[in-house]
Scaffold this active site. Sequence first.
Site, short mmCIF file in Angstrom:
data_model
loop_
_atom_site.label_atom_id
_atom_site.label_comp_id
_atom_site.label_asym_id
_atom_site.label_seq_id
_atom_site.Cartn_x
_atom_site.Cartn_y
_atom_site.Cartn_z
N ASN A 148 0.76 -1.27 0.00
CA ASN A 148 0.13 -0.11 -0.03
C ASN A 148 0.74 1.21 0.17
O ASN A 148 0.32 2.14 -0.50
CB ASN A 148 -1.02 0.09 1.17
CG ASN A 148 -0.32 0.07 2.43
OD1 ASN A 148 0.77 -0.74 2.62
ND2 ASN A 148 -1.13 0.57 3.27
N GLU A 246 4.36 -4.99 12.23
CA GLU A 246 3.56 -3.72 12.14
C GLU A 246 2.24 -4.31 11.39
O GLU A 246 2.71 -4.54 9.94
CB GLU A 246 4.13 -2.61 11.30
CG GLU A 246 5.33 -1.86 12.02
CD GLU A 246 4.94 -1.07 13.44
OE1 GLU A 246 3.82 -0.70 13.59
OE2 GLU A 246 5.81 -0.44 13.93
N CYS A 280 -3.26 1.29 6.49
CA CYS A 280 -3.66 0.59 7.69
C CYS A 280 -4.06 1.50 8.88
O CYS A 280 -4.96 0.89 9.70
CB CYS A 280 -2.18 -0.02 8.37
SG CYS A 280 -1.11 1.00 8.63
N GLU A 458 8.12 1.31 15.90
CA GLU A 458 9.14 1.77 15.09
C GLU A 458 8.98 3.22 15.17
O GLU A 458 7.87 3.89 15.70
CB GLU A 458 8.87 1.46 13.80
CG GLU A 458 9.42 -0.19 13.69
CD GLU A 458 9.54 -1.01 12.43
OE1 GLU A 458 9.35 -0.31 11.42
OE2 GLU A 458 9.83 -2.05 12.44
P1 NAD Z 1 0.59 -9.50 3.21
O1 NAD Z 1 0.84 -9.98 4.91
O2 NAD Z 1 -0.29 -10.33 2.32
O3 NAD Z 1 2.16 -9.12 2.60
C1 NAD Z 1 3.08 -8.47 3.31
C2 NAD Z 1 4.49 -8.93 2.86
O4 NAD Z 1 4.57 -10.48 3.40
C3 NAD Z 1 4.59 -9.35 1.22
O5 NAD Z 1 5.87 -8.92 0.93
C4 NAD Z 1 4.43 -10.75 1.13
O6 NAD Z 1 4.82 -11.30 -0.02
C5 NAD Z 1 5.18 -11.07 2.49
N1 NAD Z 1 4.74 -12.50 2.79
C6 NAD Z 1 3.63 -13.25 2.78
N2 NAD Z 1 3.77 -14.40 3.17
C7 NAD Z 1 4.88 -14.50 3.86
C8 NAD Z 1 5.38 -15.51 4.75
N3 NAD Z 1 4.74 -16.64 5.05
N4 NAD Z 1 6.60 -15.11 5.17
C9 NAD Z 1 7.29 -14.15 5.03
N5 NAD Z 1 6.67 -13.12 4.06
C10 NAD Z 1 5.66 -13.36 3.64
O7 NAD Z 1 0.04 -8.13 3.45
P2 NAD Z 1 -0.41 -7.06 1.95
O8 NAD Z 1 -1.51 -7.59 1.58
O9 NAD Z 1 0.78 -6.93 1.29
O10 NAD Z 1 -0.37 -5.71 2.87
C11 NAD Z 1 -1.84 -5.23 3.74
C12 NAD Z 1 -1.69 -5.57 5.09
O11 NAD Z 1 -0.70 -4.83 5.57
C13 NAD Z 1 -2.88 -4.93 5.67
O12 NAD Z 1 -3.27 -5.77 6.73
C14 NAD Z 1 -2.47 -3.67 6.29
O13 NAD Z 1 -3.14 -3.24 7.49
C15 NAD Z 1 -1.27 -4.00 6.61
N6 NAD Z 1 -0.24 -2.62 6.75
C16 NAD Z 1 0.28 -2.56 8.26
C17 NAD Z 1 0.93 -1.39 8.58
C18 NAD Z 1 1.24 -0.92 9.78
O14 NAD Z 1 2.20 -0.01 9.83
N7 NAD Z 1 0.89 -1.64 10.73
C19 NAD Z 1 1.38 -0.49 7.21
C20 NAD Z 1 0.78 -0.75 6.02
C21 NAD Z 1 0.26 -1.87 5.79
#
Ligand code: NAD
Length: 478
Positions: A148, A246, A280, A458
């Site tokens: 995002n 996060e 998020c 962070e």
């Molecule tokens: P996701 O969890 O699907 O993927 C995030 C990353 O993790 C990607 O690079 C993905 O390839 C990797 N990944 C997936 N499975 C993995 C595994 N088993 N081991 C290691 N890496 C793995 O999330 P998304 O759909 O890319 O992002 C959306 C989510 O991120 C939402 O839930 C949003 O709230 C959250 N988000 C949180 C913050 C925060 O600061 N709290 C900020 C931005 C987004």
Amino acid sequence: MDLKNYIGGNFSNQSGNEWITNLEPATGKTICRIPISNSEDVQRAIKSAKDAQKDWGNLSHAERSIWLDKIADKLEEWSEEIAELESRDTGKPISLSRSVDAARSISNFRFFAKIIRELDVETFEMPDAMNYVIHKPVGVGALITPWNLPLYLLSWKVAPAIGMGNTVVCKPSELTPMTADLLMRAINEIGLPEGVVNLVHGNGIETGAPLVESDDIDFVSFTGGTVTGSKVAASAAPDFKKLSLELGGKNSTIVFSDCDLDMTVSGVVRSGFLNQGQVCLCGSRIFVEEGIYDIFKQKLVEEVESMKIGDPLDENTNLGALISKEHLEKVQYYSDLAIKEGGVLLTGGDPCMPTEFLQGNWMAPVVVEGLSHDSRCSTEEIFGPLVTLHKFTNEDKLLKMVNNTRYGLAGSIWTEDLVKGRRIAELIHTGMIWVNTWLHRDLRVPFGGVKDSGVGREGGKWSLNFFSEVMNVCIKDK
Ligand code: NAD
């Protein structure tokens, strides 16, 4: 165009021949292909980081800060390219990718360069001894980011991680690889010592999982969904890897009847729909005090309907496309579920798009009323352009409803009574809360969530502490 991994200061192909096609959210057209790196590629990247760590860790904070500033200079030179790539790759409006994504990515490097340069050795005097505290590098880190805010979040990790003397392997989201590749080009062009920053492209299972699992990874900084975060935590736990998570959010927006109505409506629309609701921190469950519920609802719907949906590269666009077909289907599922759960859609549905965008992932922003505060639509993370409206009558009931989710990331409160604003703020179970504003960021403050929204913080000195091992040396007088 095929992207490459960046390992040991070289752009290189993956060892196999597996690819992911990266599609433009607005048009459905191919932007590039990215390699699916396997565990062999991941191990090569980790080895390169490990080989580079000692020399890099031996540099002073001031020397490493100079490198962070050089990266910032290069990104600044390329800021328009960052904005355009981010807008095409994510579907977000170019005005947003300029003012937020490009600007913040540059300022992340500048900010950490400054605070690392100024980092003092803390001392604690005792009657017969003196303690001093130093920050040592942790070692080799895995930095995993979502789609995002691609470069914004990657730079938020890379800058403090390498600034504190670690070396890293980055794994950006497979849905938005373009600006991670740009960062590697910037790093390559300024001549950062090879192996300090490495990057492997790929998906979670084949690339992310072996990265986190590796015995040679000392810490993991992960931003992404809660379900993935739980897998990452389980995989990092047996080796006691240092871990920052996060994760997802389902944030409440609280509107009191004594708010400045026009300012509040604009703030609430921004907080609900920025980046098509794919932040998020977005406030997607909106609690409005009974006395102004009807007028607030009317103004909110008017402002939502006035947003211009369209070409992300058009300067006047307010809302772009959703990240993928799968994600669009997920948000549409919740929009249908809202009706099944007894809600009424006040606005929203499928927008009418010009032909060139028919293959894109478009959805007009949705406002729902009439749902219970504990309905699925009001408690589960949708992460899209859909908000639910709820009425409240008193503070006790309000707090019960607001705190009734598994998430605890952020929220906002809108009132002219700042004493009340502070009182309510401190009773909400989240890591962060804003009063009369939203996403108003000071990079020095702690960022992170409680409950299912994450572990650790962070930002500012919290980042410096996470990306280092803090060591106390106690010297006794004779
Ligand atoms: P996701 O969890 O699907 O993927 C995030 C990353 O993790 C990607 O690079 C993905 O390839 C990797 N990944 C997936 N499975 C993995 C595994 N088993 N081991 C290691 N890496 C793995 O999330 P998304 O759909 O890319 O992002 C959306 C989510 O991120 C939402 O839930 C949003 O709230 C959250 N988000 C949180 C913050 C925060 O600061 N709290 C900020 C931005 C987004």
